[in-house]
Design a protein around this motif. Structure first.
Motif, PDB file in Angstrom:
ATOM      1  N   ASP A  11       0.793  -1.218   0.000  1.00  0.00           N
ATOM      2  CA  ASP A  11       0.000   0.000   0.000  1.00  0.00           C
ATOM      3  C   ASP A  11       0.829   1.273   0.000  1.00  0.00           C
ATOM      4  O   ASP A  11       0.289   2.364   0.067  1.00  0.00           O
ATOM      5  CB  ASP A  11      -0.950   0.016   1.201  1.00  0.00           C
ATOM      6  N   ASP A  12       2.157   1.101  -0.079  1.00  0.00           N
ATOM      7  CA  ASP A  12       2.999   2.285  -0.191  1.00  0.00           C
ATOM      8  C   ASP A  12       2.749   2.962  -1.533  1.00  0.00           C
ATOM      9  O   ASP A  12       2.628   2.309  -2.556  1.00  0.00           O
ATOM     10  CB  ASP A  12       4.480   1.903  -0.090  1.00  0.00           C
ATOM     11  N   THR A  13       2.688   4.265  -1.495  1.00  0.00           N
ATOM     12  CA  THR A  13       2.408   5.008  -2.715  1.00  0.00           C
ATOM     13  C   THR A  13       3.693   5.590  -3.296  1.00  0.00           C
ATOM     14  O   THR A  13       4.528   6.114  -2.578  1.00  0.00           O
ATOM     15  CB  THR A  13       1.420   6.152  -2.417  1.00  0.00           C
ATOM     16  N   SER A  30       1.723  -2.253  -5.332  1.00  0.00           N
ATOM     17  CA  SER A  30       0.971  -3.423  -5.788  1.00  0.00           C
ATOM     18  C   SER A  30       0.489  -3.258  -7.229  1.00  0.00           C
ATOM     19  O   SER A  30       0.033  -4.211  -7.845  1.00  0.00           O
ATOM     20  CB  SER A  30      -0.216  -3.686  -4.862  1.00  0.00           C
ATOM     21  N   ASP A  31       0.565  -2.018  -7.761  1.00  0.00           N
ATOM     22  CA  ASP A  31       0.165  -1.798  -9.151  1.00  0.00           C
ATOM     23  C   ASP A  31       1.268  -2.166 -10.134  1.00  0.00           C
ATOM     24  O   ASP A  31       1.023  -2.241 -11.338  1.00  0.00           O
ATOM     25  CB  ASP A  31      -0.191  -0.319  -9.380  1.00  0.00           C
ATOM     26  N   ILE A  32       2.493  -2.362  -9.634  1.00  0.00           N
ATOM     27  CA  ILE A  32       3.587  -2.677 -10.536  1.00  0.00           C
ATOM     28  C   ILE A  32       3.320  -4.013 -11.217  1.00  0.00           C
ATOM     29  O   ILE A  32       2.938  -4.990 -10.578  1.00  0.00           O
ATOM     30  CB  ILE A  32       4.933  -2.683  -9.782  1.00  0.00           C
ATOM     31  N   GLY A  33       3.497  -4.022 -12.525  1.00  0.00           N
ATOM     32  CA  GLY A  33       3.173  -5.204 -13.309  1.00  0.00           C
ATOM     33  C   GLY A  33       1.816  -5.093 -13.981  1.00  0.00           C
ATOM     34  O   GLY A  33       1.465  -5.910 -14.810  1.00  0.00           O
ATOM     35  N   ASP A  50      10.577  -5.317 -13.937  1.00  0.00           N
ATOM     36  CA  ASP A  50      11.643  -6.033 -14.626  1.00  0.00           C
ATOM     37  C   ASP A  50      12.210  -7.129 -13.734  1.00  0.00           C
ATOM     38  O   ASP A  50      11.836  -7.267 -12.567  1.00  0.00           O
ATOM     39  CB  ASP A  50      12.729  -5.077 -15.133  1.00  0.00           C
ATOM     40  N   ASP A  51      13.079  -7.945 -14.313  1.00  0.00           N
ATOM     41  CA  ASP A  51      13.616  -9.081 -13.558  1.00  0.00           C
ATOM     42  C   ASP A  51      14.331  -8.636 -12.296  1.00  0.00           C
ATOM     43  O   ASP A  51      14.245  -9.278 -11.262  1.00  0.00           O
ATOM     44  CB  ASP A  51      14.578  -9.887 -14.435  1.00  0.00           C
ATOM     45  N   GLY A  52      15.044  -7.530 -12.381  1.00  0.00           N
ATOM     46  CA  GLY A  52      15.771  -7.032 -11.208  1.00  0.00           C
ATOM     47  C   GLY A  52      14.823  -6.725 -10.066  1.00  0.00           C
ATOM     48  O   GLY A  52      15.107  -7.029  -8.908  1.00  0.00           O
TER      49      GLY A  52
END
Ligand SMILES: [Zn+2]
Length: 76
Positions: A11-13, A30-33, A50-52
């Motif tokens: 939930d960190d913005t 949580s929006d990443i991806g 990304d993979d990293g």
């Protein structure tokens, strides 16, 4: 309680700028991806993990579970 990346940070913005109109956009970790939509120009922005990034989360998760084990022992 369980220590893992999602429960601690999802939930960190984060703040970024729209690549189209340059207005500021905030999104959650949580929006990443996934795809977010710019509130100003409505362009869709894909937040690529990304993979990293995924490897960092994996290693963070294993560190957190080590920490959890240590804390569990201290609890006794
Ligand atoms: Zn925009």
């Amino acid at each position: 309680m369980s220590l893992d990346f999602n429960s601690l940070f999802r939930d960190d913005t984060l703040d970024s700028a729209c690549p189209e109109c340059n207005s500021s956009i905030s999104f959650k970790l949580s929006d990443i991806g996934s795809v977010i939509v710019c509130p100003n120009c409505k362009v869709e922005i894909k937040l690529n993990a990304d993979d990293g990034f995924n490897e960092s989360i994996d290693s963070l998760d294993s560190s957190l579970s080590d920490l959890e084990n240590i804390l569990a022992k201290l609890d006794k």
